[in-house]
Design a protein around this motif. Sequence first.
Motif: not given
Length: 335
Positions: A48, A129-130, A139, A141-142, A145
């Motif tokens: 990320v 969208d953070w 967080f 899930r981010r 993803e």
Amino acid sequence: MNWLKLYMAARDATDVTAGYYNRNAGVATAGGKVNVRIPLAAADTMDVRLWREEDVLAAVRPYVDYAPELRYASQSPRFQVQSFIEGRLLDGFAPRGSAVPSHVLGDVVTVMNQLTAIPQAKTPPLPRDWPLSGDSAGFGRRLAELTRRIHADHLAEYGEVFDAFGVPADPLGPVGERWETLTPRPFAVLHADLHRKNMIVSAGAVWFLDWELALWGDPAYEMAIHLHKMDYPEPQRDALLRLWSRTLPQESTQGWQPDVQLYLRHERIKSAVVDTIRYSKQLAAADATPAFRDFLVTRLANKLNAALRVWGKSPDMTPQRVRLGLRAWLPHPGR
């Protein structure tokens, strides 16, 4: 200072170090040596990415005692000039899995604690969208993803290899929807890449390098990814966790035990997927020596075994099985 001249000297230098995203060259100037960091144009994004490193350094510098000083940043061409830290790379005398000098544990906890003191207003801007501070589930899930997308994007090329390595069709099954169980904690700046090759010991203190993967997120994730990448002997791991849990603000560590374990399971899954891809490319490099290929194969077997445990499978991956799975990338089958 002629910054472009520094860049050209670093670009043409042969005595360099490189990670996955940047190459570093120490360049002498009239005012002393500096570190010139140049992004690697062909680097695959496997993590990320939230902020530009130069913006992170500017934000953390007033709060963190041992981070490089940003001297200059250029957007075209892309490069940074940072202070050069003289010292010994931790990985050079205490490689992964071995014990570190005792002061390293305190220095690691200190920098994590210092990062919790940075107000969001002092960080670089966040994407709209953070996840909001405290949304630990969002967080998590981010993070998942991106891991899911990397697996899906490489499935056509690596599907047979993943099968041979025991990677399930849904690698993230063991973490799945468990993100909703995370305890809400206020977000902090996270270095998110604190490992032995990013830590220089100088005059009895640790300097923390390479801030390009810094995030705004759950402090429990910082500890989990640090444990994953350091692979401490058990006594030092336990000592670090005790020190961390009593040093950081209580709200930053509340409910940490199951949450650090959940983040760790994700990192072990991600590592099995990402490093299968990364190591295959390194194995195929024309300048990779037999000894370096053996090192990569053994390291990947260890990473796969850690993930196999998360998947509830027998950790029976061997270097020979790794070689067989990656034989298309090896210059000589069976080497």
